[in-house]
Design a protein around this motif. Structure first.
Motif, PDB file in Angstrom:
ATOM      1  N   GLU A 359      -1.610  -1.929   2.461  1.00 40.97           N
ATOM      2  CA  GLU A 359      -2.810  -1.266   1.929  1.00 40.97           C
ATOM      3  C   GLU A 359      -2.530   0.182   1.549  1.00 40.97           C
ATOM      4  O   GLU A 359      -3.097   0.706   0.603  1.00 40.97           O
ATOM      5  N   THR A 360      -1.649   0.834   2.333  1.00 38.06           N
ATOM      6  CA  THR A 360      -1.465   2.274   2.104  1.00 38.06           C
ATOM      7  C   THR A 360      -0.215   2.591   1.281  1.00 38.06           C
ATOM      8  O   THR A 360      -0.289   3.380   0.344  1.00 38.06           O
ATOM      9  N   CYS A 361       0.908   1.986   1.610  1.00 41.11           N
ATOM     10  CA  CYS A 361       2.160   2.334   0.921  1.00 41.11           C
ATOM     11  C   CYS A 361       2.296   1.477  -0.329  1.00 41.11           C
ATOM     12  O   CYS A 361       3.136   0.587  -0.419  1.00 41.11           O
ATOM     13  N   VAL A 362       1.484   1.773  -1.316  1.00 41.11           N
ATOM     14  CA  VAL A 362       1.383   0.879  -2.472  1.00 41.11           C
ATOM     15  C   VAL A 362       2.585   0.988  -3.412  1.00 41.11           C
ATOM     16  O   VAL A 362       2.754   0.170  -4.297  1.00 41.11           O
ATOM     17  N   ARG A 363       3.431   2.002  -3.205  1.00 37.78           N
ATOM     18  CA  ARG A 363       4.609   2.132  -4.069  1.00 37.78           C
ATOM     19  C   ARG A 363       5.821   1.384  -3.529  1.00 37.78           C
ATOM     20  O   ARG A 363       6.909   1.489  -4.082  1.00 37.78           O
ATOM     21  N   LEU A 364       5.626   0.681  -2.424  1.00 38.72           N
ATOM     22  CA  LEU A 364       6.749   0.006  -1.778  1.00 38.72           C
ATOM     23  C   LEU A 364       7.456  -0.950  -2.746  1.00 38.72           C
ATOM     24  O   LEU A 364       6.825  -1.768  -3.395  1.00 38.72           O
TER      25      LEU A 364
END
Ligand code: NAG
Ligand code: NAG
Length: 478
Positions: A359-364
């Motif tokens: 949800e938060t680290c969308v650039r993964l």
């Protein structure tokens, strides 16, 4: 015979053949097409020379092997091939005979002399006679092109260290298991290596004391990548204090070992982008917590993009400790905008951490970790929401195996995912043109080879990968 003279720009041909870097078979066939192809293919084929004899008992066969390598080295040293050689790797089981008896030593020296454009040299033999490298190191002393040097204790004994320390102009230096002799000379040497960007002291660093480490500091102001192996005399505080004083440090590879003393806060590595941690197996939950705390401390105050943990063994059960949930929680709060690669290797994280991370680290872009079955189910359902996730490698701890149909289904559900490994299954998706359109096809890959060496750092790895391959020509067949 009809001769068609197609004039294809030579520069483009070189670029095209460069794509075949790892495919020496095709390259050698390309070399037979025409003179232009021959020239372009030779450039790629001869750009990397590897001398790495396999182990064999000292019998007369050894002479044969030396002769075989000798002939091949001679061909690389020919005036039209030698300027192509950019990388020289020496490894494996070399002769331990005195060099006056060893026909290879003379050939090797002549070859190195002819390789005028050497850019990268690695000397990491398993067995050798240290006299072999003395003239070779002197030969490398005045090379303006030489940028990357990796050596181990074979080149840092009392005899070779002073000669090694005369080499200048380096950009990257790796000392594997540095000896006392080279550590004494290192501050002075570093003072002359004014273009140095990467310093890697790897493996056994037992001779590095806190005092020795600090003596390097004045010379490391421009260092962007640093590696440090195992030294039990360096405490966490010594290490982090040292690292905090490297103003340009972006890439670090560090060996963790368990320490029980609570540590003090030191200055953060504010420019750190990539952290690789080598650590020993741990199954006691308190010790796993300690490793996680250590990682948190290393990345605090940075804009971390890549975290990789490396260990050979993990507690592979779904009741293993989930200490790394704390890391995910921290990453989601502090690093969600920068994080691109998270490789937790075999460490287990909970279902709720998967949800928080995605949800938060969308650039993964890359995600490796261990999950339990509910965690994996959640991963499957969230994959379509991850717009950049192209690679995932998961250990699912629960007597679980994925079929290639499942892998196909997961990859088809995502816009980005191209490589997916789950336990022993490795799959890769690619586009194929077919009839009147293109189709996305998922294929199963061969099993991991267990002896793949750990890359030093993304940058060190890429600089090595630039060099085309001649391994198939010079490397020993098993
Ligand atoms: C490096 O040097 C040592 C000699 O101290 C040798 O025994 C070892 O096997 C070498 N090779 C590698 C790959 O580290
Ligand atoms: C850092 O780089 C600059 C310019 O490239 C150079 O003049 C300086 O000596 C270097 N500093 C160190 C500590 O090597």
């Amino acid at each position: 015979m009809l001769v068609v003279n197609v004039s294809f720009p030579y520069d483009l041909l070189c670029m095209v053949l460069n794509i075949l870097i790892e495919d020496t078979f095709t390259l050698s066939r390309c070399a037979l097409v025409s003179w232009d192809f021959n020239r372009a293919a030779s450039r790629v084929l001869y750009s990397r020379v590897v001398l790495s004899p396999a182990f064999r008992p000292p019998t007369s066969l050894e002479v044969d092997s030396a002769q075989r390598f000798g002939t091949r080295l001679l061909s690389a040293s020919l005036p039209h091939n030698a300027p192509h050689v950019q990388t020289l790797r020496i490894g494996g089981y070399l002769s331990t005979c005195p060099t006056t008896w060893d026909p290879l030593s003379e050939t090797l020296l002549t070859a190195v002399h002819a390789f005028s454009n050497l850019h990268t040299v690695e000397i990491l033999p398993e067995m050798y006679n240290s006299e072999l490298f003395t003239p070779l190191l002197s030969e490398l002393k005045d090379r303006t092109c030489l940028a990357n040097l990796r050596v181990n204790s074979s080149c840092t004994d009392d005899g070779n260290a002073p000669i090694l320390a005369k080499i200048v102009g380096l950009r990257t230096l790796e000392l594997k298991s540095p000896s006392r002799a080279i550590l004494q000379l290192l501050p002075d040497w570093l003072g002359r290596l004014t273009s140095l960007k990467e310093l890697h002291m790897t493996s056994n660093c037992g001779s590095v004391t806190p005092w020795v480490l600090r003596s390097f500091l004045p010379f490391l102001g421009n260092i962007t990548a640093f590696s440090f192996g195992l030294s039990y005399s360096i405490t966490n505080d010594d290490l982090f204090d040292f690292l905090g004083q490297l103003p340009c440090l972006e890439i670090a590879q560090l060996q963790h070992y368990l320490q029980f003393k609570p540590s003090e806060i030191s200055s953060p590595m504010t420019r750190l982008r990539s952290l690789t941690v080598l650590h020993h197996p741990a199954d006691d939950p308190d010790n796993v917590d300690r490793i996680c705390d250590w990682v948190l401390r290393a990345i605090s105050g940075s804009h971390i993009e890549r975290i990789q943990l490396c260990c050979d063994e993990f507690d592979d059960s779904d009741s293993a400790p989930r200490s790394f949930d704390a890391l995910i929680e921290h990453l989601s709060r502090m690093h969600s905008q920068t994080l691109r690669v998270l490789d937790l290797s075999g460490w287990l994280i909970s279902e709720s951490s998967v949800s928080l991370l995605f949800e938060t680290c969308v650039r993964l872009e890359e995600f490796n970790s261990a999950l339990d079955l509910p965690g994996f189910e959640l991963f499957k359902s969230l994959v379509p929401t991850m717009k950049h996730l192209h690679t995932a490698a998961l250990q699912v701890y629960d007597a679980f195996s994925l079929t290639s149909e499942d892998a196909d289904w997961i990859m088809q559900s995502s816009h980005a995912l191209r490589r997916l490994s789950v336990n022993d299954l490795r799959t890769e998706g690619s586009w194929f043109s077919e009839g009147d359109g293109v189709r996305f096809v998922v294929q199963e890959l061969r099993a991991y080879s267990s002896n793949e060496e750990l890359p030093l750092s993304p940058r060190a790895e890429s600089s090595i990968q630039h060099a085309p391959s001649m391994d198939a020509i010079l490397e020993e067949e098993e």
